[in-house]
Design a protein around this motif. Sequence first.
Motif, mmCIF file in Angstrom:
data_model
loop_
_atom_site.group_PDB
_atom_site.id
_atom_site.type_symbol
_atom_site.label_atom_id
_atom_site.label_comp_id
_atom_site.label_asym_id
_atom_site.label_seq_id
_atom_site.Cartn_x
_atom_site.Cartn_y
_atom_site.Cartn_z
ATOM 1 N N ASP A 218 31.424 18.021 -17.467
ATOM 2 C CA ASP A 218 32.615 17.171 -17.370
ATOM 3 C C ASP A 218 33.025 16.910 -15.920
ATOM 4 O O ASP A 218 33.964 16.149 -15.661
ATOM 5 N N SER A 219 32.341 17.526 -14.963
ATOM 6 C CA SER A 219 32.653 17.283 -13.549
ATOM 7 C C SER A 219 31.627 16.378 -12.880
ATOM 8 O O SER A 219 31.695 16.152 -11.674
ATOM 9 N N GLY A 220 30.659 15.878 -13.639
ATOM 10 C CA GLY A 220 29.703 14.956 -13.059
ATOM 11 C C GLY A 220 28.296 15.112 -13.603
ATOM 12 O O GLY A 220 28.020 15.991 -14.426
ATOM 13 N N THR A 221 27.400 14.232 -13.130
ATOM 14 C CA THR A 221 26.010 14.212 -13.592
ATOM 15 C C THR A 221 25.070 14.145 -12.391
ATOM 16 O O THR A 221 25.324 13.408 -11.441
ATOM 17 N N GLU A 222 23.993 14.938 -12.460
ATOM 18 C CA GLU A 222 22.958 14.920 -11.435
ATOM 19 C C GLU A 222 21.634 14.501 -12.061
ATOM 20 O O GLU A 222 21.215 15.060 -13.066
ATOM 21 N N MET A 223 21.010 13.515 -11.463
ATOM 22 C CA MET A 223 19.673 13.099 -11.865
ATOM 23 C C MET A 223 18.691 13.518 -10.778
ATOM 24 O O MET A 223 18.844 13.128 -9.611
ATOM 25 N N GLN A 224 17.697 14.315 -11.152
ATOM 26 C CA GLN A 224 16.676 14.760 -10.202
ATOM 27 C C GLN A 224 15.343 14.106 -10.550
ATOM 28 O O GLN A 224 14.840 14.238 -11.657
ATOM 29 N N VAL A 225 14.789 13.392 -9.570
ATOM 30 C CA VAL A 225 13.477 12.770 -9.723
ATOM 31 C C VAL A 225 12.493 13.513 -8.821
ATOM 32 O O VAL A 225 12.755 13.696 -7.627
ATOM 33 N N LEU A 226 11.378 13.949 -9.400
ATOM 34 C CA LEU A 226 10.326 14.620 -8.640
ATOM 35 C C LEU A 226 9.051 13.792 -8.711
ATOM 36 O O LEU A 226 8.583 13.458 -9.803
ATOM 37 N N ILE A 227 8.514 13.449 -7.532
ATOM 38 C CA ILE A 227 7.293 12.659 -7.449
ATOM 39 C C ILE A 227 6.292 13.421 -6.590
ATOM 40 O O ILE A 227 6.643 13.898 -5.505
ATOM 41 N N PRO A 228 5.045 13.592 -7.071
ATOM 42 C CA PRO A 228 4.064 14.345 -6.285
ATOM 43 C C PRO A 228 3.939 13.824 -4.857
ATOM 44 O O PRO A 228 3.925 12.610 -4.625
ATOM 45 N N VAL A 229 3.869 14.745 -3.905
ATOM 46 C CA VAL A 229 3.726 14.368 -2.496
ATOM 47 C C VAL A 229 2.355 13.733 -2.277
ATOM 48 O O VAL A 229 1.319 14.342 -2.555
ATOM 49 N N ARG A 230 2.367 12.482 -1.789
ATOM 50 C CA ARG A 230 1.125 11.778 -1.428
ATOM 51 C C ARG A 230 1.389 11.038 -0.117
ATOM 52 O O ARG A 230 1.580 9.818 -0.098
ATOM 53 N N ASN A 231 1.426 11.784 0.971
ATOM 54 C CA ASN A 231 1.778 11.224 2.274
ATOM 55 C C ASN A 231 0.753 10.201 2.751
ATOM 56 O O ASN A 231 -0.451 10.356 2.552
ATOM 57 N N ILE A 232 1.263 9.144 3.402
ATOM 58 C CA ILE A 232 0.412 8.189 4.105
ATOM 59 C C ILE A 232 0.592 8.462 5.592
ATOM 60 O O ILE A 232 1.663 8.236 6.154
ATOM 61 N N ASP A 233 -0.441 8.975 6.210
ATOM 62 C CA ASP A 233 -0.348 9.345 7.632
ATOM 63 C C ASP A 233 -0.362 8.109 8.527
ATOM 64 O O ASP A 233 -0.965 7.101 8.204
ATOM 65 N N PRO B 11 0.787 -1.244 0.000
ATOM 66 C CA PRO B 11 0.000 0.000 0.000
ATOM 67 C C PRO B 11 0.807 1.276 0.000
ATOM 68 O O PRO B 11 0.253 2.353 -0.062
ATOM 69 N N GLY B 12 2.091 1.207 0.106
ATOM 70 C CA GLY B 12 2.886 2.428 0.115
ATOM 71 C C GLY B 12 4.368 2.106 0.031
ATOM 72 O O GLY B 12 4.767 0.940 -0.085
ATOM 73 N N VAL B 13 5.193 3.149 0.099
ATOM 74 C CA VAL B 13 6.631 2.944 -0.020
ATOM 75 C C VAL B 13 7.364 3.946 0.858
ATOM 76 O O VAL B 13 7.013 5.126 0.906
ATOM 77 N N ASP B 14 8.380 3.430 1.563
ATOM 78 C CA ASP B 14 9.273 4.267 2.353
ATOM 79 C C ASP B 14 10.504 4.528 1.486
ATOM 80 O O ASP B 14 11.403 3.670 1.388
ATOM 81 N N ILE B 15 10.551 5.690 0.846
ATOM 82 C CA ILE B 15 11.622 5.986 -0.110
ATOM 83 C C ILE B 15 12.977 5.990 0.577
ATOM 84 O O ILE B 15 13.967 5.465 0.043
ATOM 85 N N ASN B 16 13.048 6.584 1.755
ATOM 86 C CA ASN B 16 14.329 6.606 2.487
ATOM 87 C C ASN B 16 14.837 5.191 2.761
ATOM 88 O O ASN B 16 16.027 4.898 2.593
ATOM 89 N N GLN B 17 13.925 4.312 3.195
ATOM 90 C CA GLN B 17 14.339 2.948 3.515
ATOM 91 C C GLN B 17 14.801 2.202 2.274
ATOM 92 O O GLN B 17 15.752 1.409 2.335
ATOM 93 N N GLU B 18 14.128 2.444 1.143
ATOM 94 C CA GLU B 18 14.548 1.795 -0.105
ATOM 95 C C GLU B 18 15.963 2.220 -0.489
ATOM 96 O O GLU B 18 16.771 1.409 -0.940
ATOM 97 N N ILE B 19 16.266 3.504 -0.309
ATOM 98 C CA ILE B 19 17.620 3.992 -0.625
ATOM 99 C C ILE B 19 18.640 3.363 0.304
ATOM 100 O O ILE B 19 19.722 2.931 -0.130
ATOM 101 N N GLN C 170 5.083 7.227 1.389
ATOM 102 C CA GLN C 170 4.313 7.778 0.279
ATOM 103 C C GLN C 170 3.405 6.733 -0.356
ATOM 104 O O GLN C 170 3.732 5.542 -0.383
ATOM 105 N N GLN C 171 2.279 7.208 -0.834
ATOM 106 C CA GLN C 171 1.446 6.344 -1.659
ATOM 107 C C GLN C 171 2.215 6.037 -2.943
ATOM 108 O O GLN C 171 2.894 6.894 -3.485
ATOM 109 N N GLY C 172 2.111 4.803 -3.435
ATOM 110 C CA GLY C 172 2.817 4.483 -4.674
ATOM 111 C C GLY C 172 3.236 3.033 -4.712
ATOM 112 O O GLY C 172 2.969 2.241 -3.807
#
Length: 701
Positions: A686-701, A548-556, A586-588
């Motif tokens: 030439d000094s590196g690469t940044e990937m930014q992922v944005l996901i809509p906030v859908r908090n699970i209280d 029913p949801g995902v803990d993004i911090n824990q997955e990382i 987060q929901q997802g």
Amino acid sequence: MTNKSDAIFEELKVNKLPSLPHILVDMLVACQSSTANYQQVSDIISRDAAITARVISLANSSFYSRGGKVNSLERALLVLGTETIKTIVITASVQQFFSGFNNAHTQYLKHFWRRSLSCALLAKSLATLTSYKQPEQAYLTGLLHNIGELVLETNHPEEYSQLIQSEVVESNQTELENKLFLTNHSDVGAWLIEQWNLGEFTSEAIRYHHSPINAVLDAHHLVKLIFLSSQLSKDNALEENASFEIAESMFGLSAALTKEIVVQIQNEVVKIAQSLSIDIDSDWETEIDKKKQVELAEQIRNAGLLQSTNNHLAQSDSLPHLFQGIQEAAELLFGYKGTQVLLIDKSDDSLKYRRYSALDDFNIETELSIPLEPSRSLIACSTVNKTIINSASQILFPDALPVIDQHFVKLTNSPNIIAVPMIVDGNTIGALVMGCSSKKEITPNTLHLLDYFSSEAANACEQLRSASQEAPPSSAEQELHLRINEVVHEASNPLSIVRNYLESLAVKLGDEHDAQSEIEILKEEIDRTGQIILRLRDLQQHEQNQEPGVDINQEILDLSKLFEGSLFLSHAVNCTVTLDQKLKRQQGNRNHIRQVLTNLIKNASEAMECGGELRLSTSRKVNVNGRDYVEIMVADKGPGIPDEVLGNLFHPVATTKGQGHSGLGLSITKNLITEMGGSISCRSSDSGTEMQVLIPVRNID
């Protein structure tokens, strides 16, 4: 709605609303053009209330809507499709042409068109200025705000004509309409909007746009936008203090800013009118108006002939039959005789002309080949340069036509030939060579028609040529192959992780350790499993139950720990993790998030061949255009991504990893993020690469 019997509205005919001939001609030309795209047709339709009303009405019918509400013009056009839109335009044009037109009617339609377009543009501009979230809805509502007036005019032409000519002030218009028709244009318009399911506030905006200002001061944002836009779209809006008072009381707009907006929109409407040859300042029917009526008749004739031609070509079951059909259609449409079809042969980069011995076989009686060298023949020049050329007026060969061109003059049995390139999706596939007896210049209308006809002929040729070859994979088969490639690619991720871990374990144990032989066996089995996956042929599709949801911090944290003893070790990567501890679950879809993180971390690690720094971070609240997103950052200190790859980074097969990599990773990553309603962006140097992922906030209280 005012208390009136629904029967009054039901009796009104709303499927024959008129448009200016100028607009219809422009639409017909666009519909018949081989180069006009969806956006061009959409732009033209969005300038006319009557055609827009037809489109919205049909899109919300039970046949097309399938139970879903179509509440925007863009959505309606997508639902209907190009061919249906063409039918709407052609039908409207035929009805218009045979309905009869007089000077008073023309002038009324000019005024109606100007007022509707002005109100639409003003509504959209004011919506953007006042932060209304749906400016396109405001535009559509403004365009249709007086559609009830057009309905009454169509159903009661004589009475409404007298009402218009009496120059009644706008404040009394509703009262007079109620007296004459037992209803008024505001109620009729609101009723139509309700029938089309465009939304409660859209219908209210139209119903109340002539109400007293005090009645709408606290109304919905859209209602106030249309009320003000209707006031400002009047011819004398800038001369009335009421206009500025309304702008001030409703939105706090200063008189200077309001005037600036109105003048800007007025200038824009004038430019659009000029582009369509509409003289909106004239009180009388002009020569251009009469000319547009003639052009409308020509376009209607063209549309009828082209439809008949398309049906004729579609019945051809072989190239010989098709070539004969093209020849007959060219004579019917243009009076050009003996039309010959030449198709490009890519094997020797030439045009091939083939005359068959009979219509029911492919035995070639005569074959001619024309090299695609524009300096050597008129036909080749036309094909290479994608230009229609008439031999009677050409200057390429002033002394005499090349022999090959003269041969086609004889084949067509005419004194002159016209070469017309055949183009499909921007690619030239051949040419039509038509016999022409006249030396007159080709008119713009004929040029337009030739362009469309050659395009239809080219499409018919391509379809028959494709059918004669091996049938291409169906869309379902193509989808299956794509899914197989995706599965194969993603299955390699965990296998490579395990294999890398075994590599690092072997290094830790040393060459003399007894377990080295067992490790080698495990590595061989992993490689064999990889080969089995690569030989995958059948894909069993099933839906897995998602948590029913995902803990993004824990997955990382889990992934970084997993990679620590394998991928990071083998690539000498030092990983730093900075997590926003206030980030909630987060929901997802957990599998989607894990797959995205796996792909991005692997790409970043593999980009640093000589080792380097990898940074993983999260942020619970990043605001973009007023919306909150969860941010995930994956940054490396690698050499960066080449410019030629960066432009197509998220497309399949855009990879910098060399052989053994399909290039599907970032394409899949982007698709997963898009499915979650998010976005991914890349910044690289030439000094590196940044990937930014944005996901809509859908908090699970």
